[in-house]
Design a protein around this motif. Structure first.
Motif, PDB file in Angstrom:
ATOM      1  N   SER A  41       0.317  -1.377   0.121  1.00  0.00           N
ATOM      2  CA  SER A  41      -0.109   0.130  -0.198  1.00  0.00           C
ATOM      3  C   SER A  41       0.990   0.770  -0.192  1.00  0.00           C
ATOM      4  N   SER A  42       2.517   0.835  -0.042  1.00  0.00           N
ATOM      5  CA  SER A  42       2.854   2.106  -0.211  1.00  0.00           C
ATOM      6  C   SER A  42       3.085   3.123   1.141  1.00  0.00           C
ATOM      7  N   ARG A  43       3.189   2.954   1.631  1.00  0.00           N
ATOM      8  CA  ARG A  43       2.916   2.976   3.557  1.00  0.00           C
ATOM      9  C   ARG A  43       4.023   3.359   3.977  1.00  0.00           C
ATOM     10  N   CYS A  44       5.017   2.115   3.129  1.00  0.00           N
ATOM     11  CA  CYS A  44       6.639   2.160   3.546  1.00  0.00           C
ATOM     12  C   CYS A  44       7.016   1.439   2.305  1.00  0.00           C
ATOM     13  N   GLY A  45       8.354   1.844   2.201  1.00  0.00           N
ATOM     14  CA  GLY A  45       9.348   1.494   0.994  1.00  0.00           C
ATOM     15  C   GLY A  45       9.778   0.174   0.976  1.00  0.00           C
ATOM     16  N   VAL A  46      10.011   0.055  -0.152  1.00  0.00           N
ATOM     17  CA  VAL A  46      10.703  -2.228   0.018  1.00  0.00           C
ATOM     18  C   VAL A  46      11.833  -1.579  -0.615  1.00  0.00           C
ATOM     19  N   THR A  47      12.652  -2.441  -0.185  1.00  0.00           N
ATOM     20  CA  THR A  47      14.050  -2.484   0.051  1.00  0.00           C
ATOM     21  C   THR A  47      14.960  -2.914  -1.115  1.00  0.00           C
ATOM     22  N   ILE A  48      16.456  -2.445  -2.104  1.00  0.00           N
ATOM     23  CA  ILE A  48      16.311  -3.493  -2.583  1.00  0.00           C
ATOM     24  C   ILE A  48      16.555  -4.657  -2.853  1.00  0.00           C
ATOM     25  N   ASP A  49      16.976  -5.152  -1.887  1.00  0.00           N
ATOM     26  CA  ASP A  49      16.763  -6.781  -1.030  1.00  0.00           C
ATOM     27  C   ASP A  49      15.701  -7.471  -1.312  1.00  0.00           C
ATOM     28  N   HIS A  50      14.440  -6.876  -1.013  1.00  0.00           N
ATOM     29  CA  HIS A  50      13.364  -7.637  -0.938  1.00  0.00           C
ATOM     30  C   HIS A  50      12.837  -7.478  -2.191  1.00  0.00           C
ATOM     31  N   LEU A  51      13.016  -6.398  -3.391  1.00  0.00           N
ATOM     32  CA  LEU A  51      13.275  -7.094  -4.162  1.00  0.00           C
ATOM     33  C   LEU A  51      14.288  -7.947  -5.134  1.00  0.00           C
ATOM     34  N   PHE A  52      15.042  -8.168  -4.892  1.00  0.00           N
ATOM     35  CA  PHE A  52      15.347  -9.100  -5.627  1.00  0.00           C
ATOM     36  C   PHE A  52      14.656 -10.789  -5.046  1.00  0.00           C
ATOM     37  N   THR A  53      14.282 -10.623  -3.357  1.00  0.00           N
ATOM     38  CA  THR A  53      13.756 -11.539  -3.481  1.00  0.00           C
ATOM     39  C   THR A  53      12.650 -11.483  -4.190  1.00  0.00           C
ATOM     40  N   LEU A  54      11.935 -10.498  -4.248  1.00  0.00           N
ATOM     41  CA  LEU A  54      10.248 -10.985  -4.838  1.00  0.00           C
ATOM     42  C   LEU A  54      10.611 -11.135  -6.462  1.00  0.00           C
ATOM     43  N   GLN A  55      12.222 -11.018  -6.550  1.00  0.00           N
ATOM     44  CA  GLN A  55      11.889 -11.536  -8.227  1.00  0.00           C
ATOM     45  C   GLN A  55      11.771 -12.652  -8.179  1.00  0.00           C
ATOM     46  N   GLU A  56      12.798 -13.484  -7.448  1.00  0.00           N
ATOM     47  CA  GLU A  56      12.763 -15.105  -7.816  1.00  0.00           C
ATOM     48  C   GLU A  56      11.572 -15.153  -7.015  1.00  0.00           C
ATOM     49  N   ILE A  57      10.962 -15.171  -5.966  1.00  0.00           N
ATOM     50  CA  ILE A  57       9.455 -15.353  -5.019  1.00  0.00           C
ATOM     51  C   ILE A  57       8.753 -15.421  -7.126  1.00  0.00           C
ATOM     52  N   PHE A  58       8.459 -14.838  -7.157  1.00  0.00           N
ATOM     53  CA  PHE A  58       7.422 -14.200  -8.809  1.00  0.00           C
ATOM     54  C   PHE A  58       8.108 -14.381 -10.488  1.00  0.00           C
ATOM     55  N   ALA A  59       9.193 -15.107  -9.850  1.00  0.00           N
ATOM     56  CA  ALA A  59      10.190 -15.662 -11.633  1.00  0.00           C
ATOM     57  C   ALA A  59       9.955 -15.065 -12.084  1.00  0.00           C
ATOM     58  N   CYS A  60      10.637 -13.067 -12.288  1.00  0.00           N
ATOM     59  CA  CYS A  60      10.160 -12.071 -12.672  1.00  0.00           C
ATOM     60  C   CYS A  60      11.470 -11.406 -13.152  1.00  0.00           C
ATOM     61  N   CYS A  61      11.123 -10.070 -14.039  1.00  0.00           N
ATOM     62  CA  CYS A  61      11.988  -9.822 -14.183  1.00  0.00           C
ATOM     63  C   CYS A  61      12.654  -8.248 -12.951  1.00  0.00           C
TER      64      CYS A  61
END
Length: 97
Positions: A41-61
């Motif tokens: 909901s963008s009440r807090c930002g996402v870290t780059i480390d979390h984006l890398f993990t999310l990339q793996e979870i979602f199998a996306c670029c």
């Protein structure tokens, strides 16, 4: 809509498209479900480390998280190479403020 909000919405849409519960993704990120809710909901930002993990979870670029974010692309718009590291740094800088 702010750029950070677009990224949060994109994360939520990708999670739902994969049929994943917010709690499950939060556990994989080693954060609380409320923190995951705040990211989506963008009440807090996402870290780059979390984006890398999310990339793996979602199998996306990585660029899939920023598909709705307008950034200045290189002069060669016919190229479909995705985002460069420099582009990602620009995006992160814009999201921070």
């Amino acid at each position: 809509m702010g750029k950070a909000r677009l990224v949060g919405n994109r994360i939520k849409m990708m999670r739902l498209a994969k049929g994943l519960r917010q709690k499950h993704v939060a556990d994989m990120l080693k954060i609380s479900q409320s923190n995951m809710s705040n990211i989506e909901s963008s009440r807090c930002g996402v870290t780059i480390d979390h984006l890398f993990t999310l990339q793996e979870i979602f199998a996306c670029c990585m660029s899939d998280f920023f598909v709705d974010v307008d950034i200045e692309k290189s002069a060669d718009k016919s190229s479909n190479k995705g985002y460069t590291v420099e582009d990602l740094f620009k995006i992160v800088a814009k999201l921070k403020g």
